[in-house]
Scaffold this motif. Structure first.
Motif, PDB file in Angstrom:
ATOM      1  N   ALA A  90       0.816  -1.220   0.000  1.00 34.18           N
ATOM      2  CA  ALA A  90       0.000   0.000   0.000  1.00 34.18           C
ATOM      3  C   ALA A  90       0.847   1.266   0.000  1.00 34.18           C
ATOM      4  O   ALA A  90       0.357   2.347  -0.336  1.00 34.18           O
ATOM      5  CB  ALA A  90      -0.935  -0.003   1.200  1.00 34.18           C
ATOM      6  N   LEU A  91       2.130   1.146   0.353  1.00 31.19           N
ATOM      7  CA  LEU A  91       2.989   2.329   0.369  1.00 31.19           C
ATOM      8  C   LEU A  91       3.237   2.865  -1.034  1.00 31.19           C
ATOM      9  O   LEU A  91       3.518   4.052  -1.205  1.00 31.19           O
ATOM     10  CB  LEU A  91       4.316   2.009   1.061  1.00 31.19           C
ATOM     11  CG  LEU A  91       4.243   1.659   2.540  1.00 31.19           C
ATOM     12  CD1 LEU A  91       5.641   1.388   3.086  1.00 31.19           C
ATOM     13  CD2 LEU A  91       3.564   2.755   3.321  1.00 31.19           C
ATOM     14  N   GLY A  92       3.152   2.012  -2.054  1.00 27.78           N
ATOM     15  CA  GLY A  92       3.350   2.467  -3.430  1.00 27.78           C
ATOM     16  C   GLY A  92       2.338   3.523  -3.826  1.00 27.78           C
ATOM     17  O   GLY A  92       2.706   4.657  -4.155  1.00 27.78           O
ATOM     18  N   PRO A  93       1.035   3.215  -3.790  1.00 31.26           N
ATOM     19  CA  PRO A  93       0.042   4.230  -4.136  1.00 31.26           C
ATOM     20  C   PRO A  93       0.068   5.447  -3.210  1.00 31.26           C
ATOM     21  O   PRO A  93      -0.169   6.576  -3.651  1.00 31.26           O
ATOM     22  CB  PRO A  93      -1.299   3.485  -4.006  1.00 31.26           C
ATOM     23  CG  PRO A  93      -0.967   2.036  -4.148  1.00 31.26           C
ATOM     24  CD  PRO A  93       0.421   1.883  -3.615  1.00 31.26           C
ATOM     25  N   GLN A  94       0.373   5.233  -1.939  1.00 30.33           N
ATOM     26  CA  GLN A  94       0.420   6.359  -1.003  1.00 30.33           C
ATOM     27  C   GLN A  94       1.556   7.320  -1.324  1.00 30.33           C
ATOM     28  O   GLN A  94       1.433   8.514  -1.114  1.00 30.33           O
ATOM     29  CB  GLN A  94       0.583   5.850   0.434  1.00 30.33           C
ATOM     30  CG  GLN A  94      -0.633   5.145   0.981  1.00 30.33           C
ATOM     31  CD  GLN A  94      -0.385   4.579   2.368  1.00 30.33           C
ATOM     32  OE1 GLN A  94       0.582   4.914   3.042  1.00 30.33           O
ATOM     33  NE2 GLN A  94      -1.272   3.698   2.806  1.00 30.33           N
ATOM     34  N   SER A  95       2.673   6.792  -1.805  1.00 31.55           N
ATOM     35  CA  SER A  95       3.836   7.632  -2.071  1.00 31.55           C
ATOM     36  C   SER A  95       3.897   8.109  -3.516  1.00 31.55           C
ATOM     37  O   SER A  95       4.605   9.058  -3.831  1.00 31.55           O
ATOM     38  CB  SER A  95       5.124   6.865  -1.746  1.00 31.55           C
ATOM     39  OG  SER A  95       5.260   5.760  -2.632  1.00 31.55           O
ATOM     40  N   SER A 129       9.552   9.621  -8.998  1.00 28.59           N
ATOM     41  CA  SER A 129      10.224  10.917  -8.834  1.00 28.59           C
ATOM     42  C   SER A 129      10.974  10.942  -7.510  1.00 28.59           C
ATOM     43  O   SER A 129      10.752  10.105  -6.639  1.00 28.59           O
ATOM     44  CB  SER A 129       9.190  12.044  -8.878  1.00 28.59           C
ATOM     45  OG  SER A 129       8.348  11.970  -7.733  1.00 28.59           O
ATOM     46  N   TRP A 130      11.858  11.928  -7.382  1.00 30.97           N
ATOM     47  CA  TRP A 130      12.611  12.087  -6.134  1.00 30.97           C
ATOM     48  C   TRP A 130      11.649  12.201  -4.955  1.00 30.97           C
ATOM     49  O   TRP A 130      11.825  11.556  -3.922  1.00 30.97           O
ATOM     50  CB  TRP A 130      13.523  13.305  -6.232  1.00 30.97           C
ATOM     51  CG  TRP A 130      14.210  13.648  -4.947  1.00 30.97           C
ATOM     52  CD1 TRP A 130      13.886  14.631  -4.085  1.00 30.97           C
ATOM     53  CD2 TRP A 130      15.331  12.961  -4.374  1.00 30.97           C
ATOM     54  NE1 TRP A 130      14.727  14.622  -3.007  1.00 30.97           N
ATOM     55  CE2 TRP A 130      15.634  13.603  -3.154  1.00 30.97           C
ATOM     56  CE3 TRP A 130      16.093  11.876  -4.761  1.00 30.97           C
ATOM     57  CZ2 TRP A 130      16.665  13.195  -2.339  1.00 30.97           C
ATOM     58  CZ3 TRP A 130      17.123  11.480  -3.933  1.00 30.97           C
ATOM     59  CH2 TRP A 130      17.414  12.136  -2.732  1.00 30.97           C
ATOM     60  N   LEU A 131      10.619  13.024  -5.127  1.00 33.10           N
ATOM     61  CA  LEU A 131       9.656  13.240  -4.051  1.00 33.10           C
ATOM     62  C   LEU A 131       8.935  11.934  -3.686  1.00 33.10           C
ATOM     63  O   LEU A 131       8.788  11.614  -2.500  1.00 33.10           O
ATOM     64  CB  LEU A 131       8.635  14.304  -4.456  1.00 33.10           C
ATOM     65  CG  LEU A 131       7.575  14.655  -3.420  1.00 33.10           C
ATOM     66  CD1 LEU A 131       8.228  15.191  -2.158  1.00 33.10           C
ATOM     67  CD2 LEU A 131       6.601  15.658  -3.985  1.00 33.10           C
ATOM     68  N   SER A 132       8.508  11.171  -4.675  1.00 34.07           N
ATOM     69  CA  SER A 132       7.788   9.930  -4.367  1.00 34.07           C
ATOM     70  C   SER A 132       8.708   8.901  -3.706  1.00 34.07           C
ATOM     71  O   SER A 132       8.289   8.180  -2.801  1.00 34.07           O
ATOM     72  CB  SER A 132       7.136   9.356  -5.624  1.00 34.07           C
ATOM     73  OG  SER A 132       8.109   8.953  -6.560  1.00 34.07           O
ATOM     74  N   ILE A 133       9.969   8.844  -4.122  1.00 28.45           N
ATOM     75  CA  ILE A 133      10.917   7.910  -3.494  1.00 28.45           C
ATOM     76  C   ILE A 133      11.170   8.320  -2.054  1.00 28.45           C
ATOM     77  O   ILE A 133      11.180   7.485  -1.147  1.00 28.45           O
ATOM     78  CB  ILE A 133      12.231   7.837  -4.305  1.00 28.45           C
ATOM     79  CG1 ILE A 133      11.983   7.225  -5.684  1.00 28.45           C
ATOM     80  CG2 ILE A 133      13.293   7.058  -3.551  1.00 28.45           C
ATOM     81  CD1 ILE A 133      11.493   5.791  -5.664  1.00 28.45           C
ATOM     82  N   MET A 134      11.368   9.594  -1.805  1.00 31.10           N
ATOM     83  CA  MET A 134      11.597  10.065  -0.428  1.00 31.10           C
ATOM     84  C   MET A 134      10.359   9.837   0.432  1.00 31.10           C
ATOM     85  O   MET A 134      10.465   9.455   1.611  1.00 31.10           O
ATOM     86  CB  MET A 134      11.982  11.551  -0.412  1.00 31.10           C
ATOM     87  CG  MET A 134      13.358  11.836  -0.974  1.00 31.10           C
ATOM     88  SD  MET A 134      14.650  11.015  -0.022  1.00 31.10           S
ATOM     89  CE  MET A 134      15.169   9.748  -1.150  1.00 31.10           C
ATOM     90  N   ARG A 135       9.175  10.045  -0.137  1.00 32.99           N
ATOM     91  CA  ARG A 135       7.933   9.795   0.601  1.00 32.99           C
ATOM     92  C   ARG A 135       7.823   8.301   0.925  1.00 32.99           C
ATOM     93  O   ARG A 135       7.432   7.934   2.025  1.00 32.99           O
ATOM     94  CB  ARG A 135       6.733  10.260  -0.222  1.00 32.99           C
ATOM     95  CG  ARG A 135       5.445  10.211   0.582  1.00 32.99           C
ATOM     96  CD  ARG A 135       4.247  10.775  -0.190  1.00 32.99           C
ATOM     97  NE  ARG A 135       4.470  12.165  -0.525  1.00 32.99           N
ATOM     98  CZ  ARG A 135       4.232  12.691  -1.735  1.00 32.99           C
ATOM     99  NH1 ARG A 135       3.778  11.934  -2.708  1.00 32.99           N
ATOM    100  NH2 ARG A 135       4.448  13.962  -1.961  1.00 32.99           N
ATOM    101  N   LEU A 136       8.180   7.433  -0.033  1.00 32.36           N
ATOM    102  CA  LEU A 136       8.141   5.983   0.197  1.00 32.36           C
ATOM    103  C   LEU A 136       9.071   5.579   1.341  1.00 32.36           C
ATOM    104  O   LEU A 136       8.687   4.809   2.225  1.00 32.36           O
ATOM    105  CB  LEU A 136       8.528   5.231  -1.079  1.00 32.36           C
ATOM    106  CG  LEU A 136       8.692   3.717  -0.915  1.00 32.36           C
ATOM    107  CD1 LEU A 136       7.352   3.073  -0.617  1.00 32.36           C
ATOM    108  CD2 LEU A 136       9.333   3.119  -2.144  1.00 32.36           C
TER     109      LEU A 136
END
Length: 191
Positions: A90-95, A129-136
């Motif tokens: 679930a972390l994939g869609p969340q990030s 993206s950088w942001l999505s990887i950092m959020r993950l």
């Protein structure tokens, strides 16, 4: 008259011997009494200290009932390791990142004594993206379990043209291992 001093001398030596023996006995009795009193005082002090510590521990136990009741929630129940995998997916869609799980395994602790702790592990590969990887990564570290992340590897995959953006987006990839604590729950009927 020569003989009149001899009985007095013998009497004086006898009195001296008796007094010396009494002195030695009293000295020994006093030492034994002091040692016993010291030992008794130490026993009383130890008992008082033990009682104080017991009261302090009882107070800590009563003050932390709520916090201690929350501790099992930081662990994955041994019979529900699937929830850990579902949470990771679930972390994939969340990030906003694309997440792939591999090398998923768990210590086999079903049937073990209540309170036994094991671990569930997974390898995560992600891109975005950088942001999505950092959020993950942030979401992974803050999962509702006792989690550790290791072997983190970040790579910039280069620019990718997108239809929506006028500037090419940089695609990043990340890989890391996640480990969470698994707990054999105690019997809730005895709590």
């Amino acid at each position: 008259m020569k003989h009149s001093h001899v009985p007095l001398l013998i009497f004086a030596v006898a009195v001296m011997c008796v007094v010396s023996a009494l002195y030695a006995y009293m000295y020994h009795a006093t030492l034994v009494s002091i040692n016993r009193a010291s030992l008794a005082r130490d026993i009383v002090a130890t008992e008082q200290n033990d009682q104080t510590q017991a009261k302090d521990l009882a107070k800590i136990a009563s003050d932390t009932v709520l916090e201690r009741s929350q501790v099992p929630h930081f662990f994955i129940p041994a019979d529900d390791v699937v929830s850990f995998i579902t949470t990771l997916e679930a972390l994939g869609p969340q990030s906003g990142a694309t997440v792939t799980l591999s090398s998923i395994d768990s210590d086999v602790i079903n049937g073990a004594a209540p309170g036994t702790i094991g671990h569930a592990r997974a390898h995560v590969d992600a891109s975005g993206s950088w942001l999505s990887i950092m959020r993950l990564i942030s979401l992974s570290e803050n999962m509702p379990y006792a989690v550790s992340i290791s072997h983190l590897n970040l790579n910039n995959g280069g620019a990718q043209d997108t239809k929506d953006a006028k500037v090419p987006q940089h695609i990043w990839s990340a890989s890391f291992d996640v480990q969470a604590a698994v707990l054999v729950p105690s019997d809730t009927s005895t709590q």
